[in-house]
Motif scaffolding. Structure first.
Motif, PDB file in Angstrom:
ATOM      1  N   ASP A 213       0.686  -1.083  -0.141  1.00  0.00           N
ATOM      2  CA  ASP A 213      -0.132  -0.646  -0.009  1.00  0.00           C
ATOM      3  C   ASP A 213       0.566   1.317   0.149  1.00  0.00           C
ATOM      4  OD1 ASP A 213      -2.365   1.228   0.419  1.00  0.00           O
ATOM      5  OD2 ASP A 213      -3.100   1.179   1.766  1.00  0.00           O
ATOM      6  N   ARG A 214       1.976   1.281  -0.453  1.00  0.00           N
ATOM      7  CA  ARG A 214       3.022   2.332  -0.432  1.00  0.00           C
ATOM      8  C   ARG A 214       3.250   2.822  -2.449  1.00  0.00           C
ATOM      9  NH1 ARG A 214       5.111   5.249   3.939  1.00  0.00           N
ATOM     10  NH2 ARG A 214       6.107   5.367   1.967  1.00  0.00           N
ATOM     11  N   LEU A 215       3.066   3.921  -2.446  1.00  0.00           N
ATOM     12  CA  LEU A 215       3.803   3.666  -4.362  1.00  0.00           C
ATOM     13  C   LEU A 215       4.788   3.812  -4.118  1.00  0.00           C
ATOM     14  CD1 LEU A 215       2.813   5.023  -7.242  1.00  0.00           C
ATOM     15  CD2 LEU A 215       4.042   7.350  -6.272  1.00  0.00           C
ATOM     16  N   THR A 216       5.799   2.836  -5.483  1.00  0.00           N
ATOM     17  CA  THR A 216       6.749   2.617  -5.735  1.00  0.00           C
ATOM     18  C   THR A 216       7.391   2.960  -6.676  1.00  0.00           C
ATOM     19  OG1 THR A 216       6.389   0.442  -6.484  1.00  0.00           O
ATOM     20  CG2 THR A 216       7.299   0.261  -4.018  1.00  0.00           C
ATOM     21  N   GLY A 217       6.677   3.135  -7.465  1.00  0.00           N
ATOM     22  CA  GLY A 217       7.147   3.827  -8.836  1.00  0.00           C
ATOM     23  C   GLY A 217       5.885   3.831 -10.227  1.00  0.00           C
ATOM     24  N   VAL A 218       5.559   4.155 -11.084  1.00  0.00           N
ATOM     25  CA  VAL A 218       5.257   4.398 -12.613  1.00  0.00           C
ATOM     26  C   VAL A 218       5.581   3.464 -13.492  1.00  0.00           C
ATOM     27  CG1 VAL A 218       4.415   6.117 -11.776  1.00  0.00           C
ATOM     28  CG2 VAL A 218       6.323   6.908 -13.399  1.00  0.00           C
ATOM     29  N   ARG A 219       5.001   2.940 -13.948  1.00  0.00           N
ATOM     30  CA  ARG A 219       5.132   1.652 -15.871  1.00  0.00           C
ATOM     31  C   ARG A 219       5.273   2.932 -16.486  1.00  0.00           C
ATOM     32  NH1 ARG A 219       1.800  -1.511 -12.913  1.00  0.00           N
ATOM     33  NH2 ARG A 219       0.404  -1.159 -14.745  1.00  0.00           N
ATOM     34  N   ALA A 230       6.501   9.625  -4.191  1.00  0.00           N
ATOM     35  CA  ALA A 230       5.159   9.863  -4.281  1.00  0.00           C
ATOM     36  C   ALA A 230       5.179  10.714  -5.730  1.00  0.00           C
ATOM     37  CB  ALA A 230       5.514  11.612  -3.309  1.00  0.00           C
ATOM     38  N   LEU A 231       4.327  10.386  -5.971  1.00  0.00           N
ATOM     39  CA  LEU A 231       3.842  11.260  -7.262  1.00  0.00           C
ATOM     40  C   LEU A 231       2.596  12.544  -7.318  1.00  0.00           C
ATOM     41  CD1 LEU A 231       3.630  10.269 -10.657  1.00  0.00           C
ATOM     42  CD2 LEU A 231       1.859   9.140 -10.303  1.00  0.00           C
ATOM     43  N   VAL A 232       3.827  13.224  -8.184  1.00  0.00           N
ATOM     44  CA  VAL A 232       2.537  14.551  -8.352  1.00  0.00           C
ATOM     45  C   VAL A 232       1.709  14.856  -9.553  1.00  0.00           C
ATOM     46  CG1 VAL A 232       2.528  17.257  -8.305  1.00  0.00           C
ATOM     47  CG2 VAL A 232       4.250  15.808  -6.785  1.00  0.00           C
ATOM     48  N   THR A 233       0.346  15.595 -10.121  1.00  0.00           N
ATOM     49  CA  THR A 233       0.157  15.931 -11.261  1.00  0.00           C
ATOM     50  C   THR A 233      -0.683  16.842 -10.575  1.00  0.00           C
ATOM     51  OG1 THR A 233      -1.221  14.801 -13.282  1.00  0.00           O
ATOM     52  CG2 THR A 233      -1.910  13.982 -11.138  1.00  0.00           C
ATOM     53  N   MET A 234      -1.342  17.182 -12.162  1.00  0.00           N
ATOM     54  CA  MET A 234      -2.589  18.587 -12.229  1.00  0.00           C
ATOM     55  C   MET A 234      -3.467  17.565 -12.202  1.00  0.00           C
ATOM     56  SD  MET A 234      -0.630  22.262 -13.981  1.00  0.00           S
ATOM     57  CE  MET A 234      -1.959  22.326 -14.049  1.00  0.00           C
ATOM     58  N   THR A 235      -4.825  18.166 -11.650  1.00  0.00           N
ATOM     59  CA  THR A 235      -5.905  17.425 -11.925  1.00  0.00           C
ATOM     60  C   THR A 235      -7.211  18.755 -12.606  1.00  0.00           C
ATOM     61  OG1 THR A 235      -6.867  18.467  -9.979  1.00  0.00           O
ATOM     62  CG2 THR A 235      -6.196  16.362 -10.322  1.00  0.00           C
ATOM     63  N   GLN A 236      -7.846  18.204 -13.539  1.00  0.00           N
ATOM     64  CA  GLN A 236      -9.090  19.275 -14.345  1.00  0.00           C
ATOM     65  C   GLN A 236     -10.520  19.440 -12.884  1.00  0.00           C
ATOM     66  OE1 GLN A 236      -9.747  21.019 -17.204  1.00  0.00           O
ATOM     67  NE2 GLN A 236      -7.510  21.302 -16.856  1.00  0.00           N
ATOM     68  N   VAL A 237     -10.789  20.849 -11.932  1.00  0.00           N
ATOM     69  CA  VAL A 237     -11.064  20.550 -10.847  1.00  0.00           C
ATOM     70  C   VAL A 237     -13.313  21.255 -12.004  1.00  0.00           C
ATOM     71  CG1 VAL A 237     -10.018  21.291  -9.648  1.00  0.00           C
ATOM     72  CG2 VAL A 237     -10.806  23.424 -10.828  1.00  0.00           C
ATOM     73  N   VAL A 238     -13.738  20.441 -11.257  1.00  0.00           N
ATOM     74  CA  VAL A 238     -15.489  19.839 -11.988  1.00  0.00           C
ATOM     75  C   VAL A 238     -16.161  20.115 -10.515  1.00  0.00           C
ATOM     76  CG1 VAL A 238     -17.358  18.967 -13.270  1.00  0.00           C
ATOM     77  CG2 VAL A 238     -14.668  18.170 -13.144  1.00  0.00           C
ATOM     78  N   VAL A 239     -16.962  21.384 -10.787  1.00  0.00           N
ATOM     79  CA  VAL A 239     -18.083  22.002  -9.259  1.00  0.00           C
ATOM     80  C   VAL A 239     -18.909  20.694  -9.205  1.00  0.00           C
ATOM     81  CG1 VAL A 239     -19.920  23.617  -9.120  1.00  0.00           C
ATOM     82  CG2 VAL A 239     -17.481  24.081 -10.781  1.00  0.00           C
TER      83      VAL A 239
END
Length: 329
Positions: A213-219, A230-239
């Motif tokens: 249950d811990r992020l270790t990477g991305v494929r 840890a991973l960071v991203t932007m989201t699209q916010v929806v009202v």
């Protein structure tokens, strides 16, 4: 739940509860309708909130509910689906709004506060939703300190991705810029990334790697695995709660970020939270999606106080009208 309240608040997060607390403390009949979907529920703690640093989000909400109820306010579970302005709303002392809930209940309000917030649409990568608010993050001021010792990957989906990676470099010495679906950085940005020792990885991310249950990477699509904590991203916010606002003539508008980048949507209000609809106020992420918890609470208190001020003036107008009927000029 039926009847008429001085103030009805649609949305039971920090902004809504702050508005309700302000109203209830002013001896106003106050109702909060809460759908129970706080945006930050998955997070371990709220950060940057003076005096409440690290408090779990649901604990903060539970404390806020208890405070509202201690002053006579009511908090009920329910989803508001629509609202309408009532006939005679301009008359002093009259109820101005009727709010309908998904289960068929209705309630009337002399003043209405909407704090329904927003949801976050994540990039279309399998596994991301399960990590949201845990080790998939978006705000360094909210969560950067907690991952300062980790390798932080920044998943780019726009031209802002490289700048986002440079921002996170202020918290971690090990930042990886994952170009993903974003454009390649300009020559100047590439130089800035290199100068700050930000690793630039080309290729599309197609999945996450998780252990215990811990992020270790991305494929990546070519089979490579990039190790991360840890991973960071932007989201699209929806009202959220759009049906309530649309019934009163307010619709979401594009939320613009740096360089005109569209970050999603919001419902505009003036700096105090007042809208073009008399007696209707907005606070929190529904109007300011980038506002952290302390600012959402501040906005809620602001609109709560404005609603009370408006009610005091309205009560005075009603009293004047009644006096004129008793004592003709």
């Amino acid at each position: 739940m039926g009847g008429t309240y001085d103030v009805v608040v649609v949305g039971g997060g920090v902004a809504g509860l702050a508005a309700a607390l302000t109203s209830a403390r002013a001896l106003r009949s106050t109702l909060v309708v809460d759908a129970g979907q706080p945006r930050n529920a998955p997070a371990h703690g709220v950060h940057g909130f003076l005096g409440r640093e690290g408090v779990p989000p649901l604990e903060l909400v539970a404390t806020g509910r208890a405070e509202v109820e201690a002053y006579g306010g009511r908090v009920v579970a329910g989803t508001a689906v629509s609202a309408r302005r009532l006939d005679g709303a301009e008359l002093p002392g009259a109820a101005r709004f009727e709010v309908a809930l998904e289960d068929g209940r209705t309630v009337r309000a002399r003043r209405l506060v909407v704090t329904t917030g927003v949801g976050d649409d994540l990039p279309d990568v399998p596994g991301l939703a399960e990590r949201w608010g845990l080790d998939l993050l978006h705000c360094p001021f909210c969560h950067g300190r907690e991952v300062a010792d980790e390798v932080v990957g920044v998943l780019s989906t726009s031209a802002h991705g490289a700048e986002q990676a440079l921002m996170w470099r202020g918290w971690s010495d090990r930042v990886v810029y994952l170009q993903h679906t974003g454009p390649a950085p300009s020559e100047e940005l590439a130089e800035r990334l290199a100068a700050r020792d930000v690793e630039w990885v080309e290729g599309q991310v197609v999945g996450t790697e998780v252990d215990d249950d811990r992020l270790t990477g991305v494929r990546l699509a070519d089979g490579r695995v990039v190790r991360l904590g840890a991973l960071v991203t932007m989201t699209q916010v929806v009202v959220r709660g759009g049906g309530v606002l649309e019934g009163l003539g307010l619709r979401p508008e594009p939320l613009l970020g740096p360089g005109g980048l569209v970050l999603g949507e919001h419902v505009p209000a003036d700096p105090t939270g007042a809208t073009a609809v008399p007696g209707l106020y907005l606070a929190g992420n529904v109007t300011a999606p980038m506002a952290p918890v302390p600012l959402a609470a501040s906005g809620g208190m602001m609109v709560g106080s404005l609603a009370v001020r408006d009610l005091v003036a309205d009560d005075t107008d009603a009293a004047v009208a009644a006096r004129r009927e008793r004592v003709p000029a």
